[in-house]
Write a protein that holds these residues in place. Structure first.
Motif, PDB file in Angstrom:
ATOM      1  N   GLY A  85       0.816  -1.205   0.000  1.00 18.79           N
ATOM      2  CA  GLY A  85       0.000   0.000   0.000  1.00 18.79           C
ATOM      3  C   GLY A  85       0.849   1.254   0.000  1.00 18.79           C
ATOM      4  N   GLY A  86       2.023   1.152  -0.618  1.00 15.85           N
ATOM      5  CA  GLY A  86       2.955   2.272  -0.646  1.00 15.85           C
ATOM      6  C   GLY A  86       2.647   3.272  -1.737  1.00 15.85           C
ATOM      7  N   ILE A  87       3.296   4.410  -1.645  1.00 17.39           N
ATOM      8  CA  ILE A  87       3.185   5.472  -2.637  1.00 17.39           C
ATOM      9  C   ILE A  87       4.519   5.501  -3.387  1.00 17.39           C
ATOM     10  N   ILE A  88       4.503   5.087  -4.633  1.00 19.82           N
ATOM     11  CA  ILE A  88       5.735   4.948  -5.405  1.00 19.82           C
ATOM     12  C   ILE A  88       6.083   6.288  -6.051  1.00 19.82           C
ATOM     13  N   VAL A  89       7.288   6.742  -5.796  1.00 21.52           N
ATOM     14  CA  VAL A  89       7.762   8.014  -6.348  1.00 21.52           C
ATOM     15  C   VAL A  89       9.025   7.756  -7.173  1.00 21.52           C
ATOM     16  N   PRO A  90       8.889   7.719  -8.503  1.00 27.06           N
ATOM     17  CA  PRO A  90      10.055   7.572  -9.359  1.00 27.06           C
ATOM     18  C   PRO A  90      10.650   8.947  -9.658  1.00 27.06           C
ATOM     19  N   PRO A  91      11.871   8.998 -10.176  1.00 29.76           N
ATOM     20  CA  PRO A  91      12.399  10.303 -10.572  1.00 29.76           C
ATOM     21  C   PRO A  91      11.730  10.856 -11.811  1.00 29.76           C
ATOM     22  N   GLY A  92      11.267   9.961 -12.701  1.00 27.60           N
ATOM     23  CA  GLY A  92      10.694  10.433 -13.957  1.00 27.60           C
ATOM     24  C   GLY A  92      11.710  11.262 -14.728  1.00 27.60           C
ATOM     25  N   TYR A  93      11.210  12.033 -15.654  1.00 31.10           N
ATOM     26  CA  TYR A  93      12.060  12.990 -16.373  1.00 31.10           C
ATOM     27  C   TYR A  93      11.765  14.385 -15.833  1.00 31.10           C
ATOM     28  N   THR A  94      12.021  14.549 -14.530  1.00 31.11           N
ATOM     29  CA  THR A  94      11.686  15.805 -13.856  1.00 31.11           C
ATOM     30  C   THR A  94      12.925  16.625 -13.520  1.00 31.11           C
ATOM     31  N   ASN A  95      14.088  16.192 -14.006  1.00 34.27           N
ATOM     32  CA  ASN A  95      15.332  16.877 -13.737  1.00 34.27           C
ATOM     33  C   ASN A  95      16.264  16.627 -14.921  1.00 34.27           C
ATOM     34  N   PRO A  96      17.067  17.628 -15.318  1.00 33.76           N
ATOM     35  CA  PRO A  96      17.932  17.421 -16.488  1.00 33.76           C
ATOM     36  C   PRO A  96      18.845  16.202 -16.389  1.00 33.76           C
ATOM     37  N   VAL A  97      19.254  15.839 -15.179  1.00 31.71           N
ATOM     38  CA  VAL A  97      20.174  14.703 -15.043  1.00 31.71           C
ATOM     39  C   VAL A  97      19.523  13.403 -15.510  1.00 31.71           C
ATOM     40  N   GLN A  98      18.180  13.315 -15.400  1.00 29.59           N
ATOM     41  CA  GLN A  98      17.504  12.092 -15.843  1.00 29.59           C
ATOM     42  C   GLN A  98      17.618  11.919 -17.356  1.00 29.59           C
ATOM     43  N   PHE A  99      17.669  13.032 -18.092  1.00 32.35           N
ATOM     44  CA  PHE A  99      17.808  12.923 -19.539  1.00 32.35           C
ATOM     45  C   PHE A  99      19.204  12.438 -19.919  1.00 32.35           C
ATOM     46  N   GLN A 100      20.182  12.728 -19.069  1.00 28.49           N
ATOM     47  CA  GLN A 100      21.536  12.225 -19.309  1.00 28.49           C
ATOM     48  C   GLN A 100      21.642  10.747 -18.957  1.00 28.49           C
ATOM     49  N   MET A 101      20.963  10.361 -17.855  1.00 27.50           N
ATOM     50  CA  MET A 101      21.070   8.976 -17.386  1.00 27.50           C
ATOM     51  C   MET A 101      20.117   8.062 -18.138  1.00 27.50           C
ATOM     52  N   GLY A 102      18.929   8.579 -18.478  1.00 27.54           N
ATOM     53  CA  GLY A 102      18.019   7.849 -19.335  1.00 27.54           C
ATOM     54  C   GLY A 102      17.123   6.834 -18.670  1.00 27.54           C
ATOM     55  N   ASN A 103      16.917   6.912 -17.354  1.00 27.69           N
ATOM     56  CA  ASN A 103      16.021   5.950 -16.710  1.00 27.69           C
ATOM     57  C   ASN A 103      15.039   6.673 -15.795  1.00 27.69           C
ATOM     58  N   PRO A 104      13.773   6.801 -16.216  1.00 28.31           N
ATOM     59  CA  PRO A 104      12.774   7.477 -15.385  1.00 28.31           C
ATOM     60  C   PRO A 104      12.249   6.610 -14.246  1.00 28.31           C
ATOM     61  N   TYR A 105      12.541   5.315 -14.271  1.00 31.10           N
ATOM     62  CA  TYR A 105      12.026   4.404 -13.248  1.00 31.10           C
ATOM     63  C   TYR A 105      12.775   4.562 -11.926  1.00 31.10           C
ATOM     64  N   GLY A 106      14.067   4.810 -12.019  1.00 38.57           N
ATOM     65  CA  GLY A 106      14.906   4.966 -10.841  1.00 38.57           C
ATOM     66  C   GLY A 106      16.354   5.013 -11.289  1.00 38.57           C
ATOM     67  N   THR A 107      17.197   5.549 -10.450  1.00 36.49           N
ATOM     68  CA  THR A 107      18.612   5.652 -10.793  1.00 36.49           C
ATOM     69  C   THR A 107      19.164   4.265 -11.113  1.00 36.49           C
ATOM     70  N   SER A 108      19.959   4.183 -12.178  1.00 38.60           N
ATOM     71  CA  SER A 108      20.589   2.913 -12.543  1.00 38.60           C
ATOM     72  C   SER A 108      21.976   3.195 -13.109  1.00 38.60           C
ATOM     73  N   HIS A 109      22.828   2.201 -12.995  1.00 36.86           N
ATOM     74  CA  HIS A 109      24.205   2.361 -13.450  1.00 36.86           C
ATOM     75  C   HIS A 109      24.680   1.068 -14.085  1.00 36.86           C
TER      76      HIS A 109
END
Length: 202
Positions: A143-167
């Motif tokens: 019953g959690g509230i899931i909060v992904p990063p999405g494409y809500t910050n320029p760094v996400q466009f560099q990293m390319g994963n809106p689901y969560g940080t990945s490397h």
């Protein structure tokens, strides 16, 4: 209003996810949260660990990191889980910890918290998204509230994963982009938890 309590709970064999977890803890702290950085217990047999020097070295280097307990989950308003991907799923030590949470879940103590997840794999297409989505299945049950990063910050466009940080661990240790993505993801999760906490108190 009391600060948000943030638990960063992770499993890392050779240090990649540990580095992301530390960055997430930094981001949560900068967002004003009380933070607990916690590793889950290692479940691999010694012979498997000793067969990989970097695994044994990381285990020694992080001996001082406190192991996660159920009290960390109960205490937290927001929880970020970190794990390497194993065949497109979370690593078994993290799953083993999650599978001890039935008592908290049954009594509703995992509901209405904010959850987010981050991961690493050896290759670019090694199951990063599916690992984060698999953790989402648990968050739904809680019953959690899931909060992904999405494409809500320029760094996400560099990293390319809106689901969560990945490397991609095969490319070496996490660099500036991945670490900043983890910091941002934690800040976003903490800010969301703070807004929920304030709304409930109003």
């Amino acid at each position: 209003m009391e600060p948000v309590n943030a638990a960063i709970i992770y499993y890392s064999a050779t240090g990649t996810v540990h580095a992301l977890a530390r960055a997430a803890a930094e981001g949560a702290e900068k967002a004003g949260a009380h933070v607990r950085l916690r590793k889950v217990a290692e479940t691999a047999p010694p012979q498997a660990i000793d067969a990989r020097p970097e695994w044994a070295r990381h285990l020694r280097d992080t001996a001082g990191v406190v192991e996660a307990g159920l009290d960390d989950l109960e205490w937290a308003d927001v929880v970020l889980f970190g794990t390497p991907t194993r065949f497109g799923n979370p690593a078994s030590p993290l799953r083993a910890f999650i599978e001890t949470t039935a008592g908290l879940w049954f009594h509703g103590k995992l509901a209405d918290k904010v959850y987010s997840a981050f991961t690493a794999s050896n290759t670019a297409h090694g199951g990063q998204e599916s690992t984060i989505l698999a953790l989402g299945n648990t968050f739904y049950h809680w019953g959690g509230i899931i909060v992904p990063p999405g494409y809500t910050n320029p760094v996400q466009f560099q990293m390319g994963n809106p689901y969560g940080t990945s490397h991609v661990a095969g490319d070496g240790p996490p660099g500036d982009v991945a670490l900043e993505a983890a910091r941002y993801q934690a800040r976003r999760a903490v800010d969301t938890a703070a807004a929920l906490k304030a709304g409930r108190a109003a």
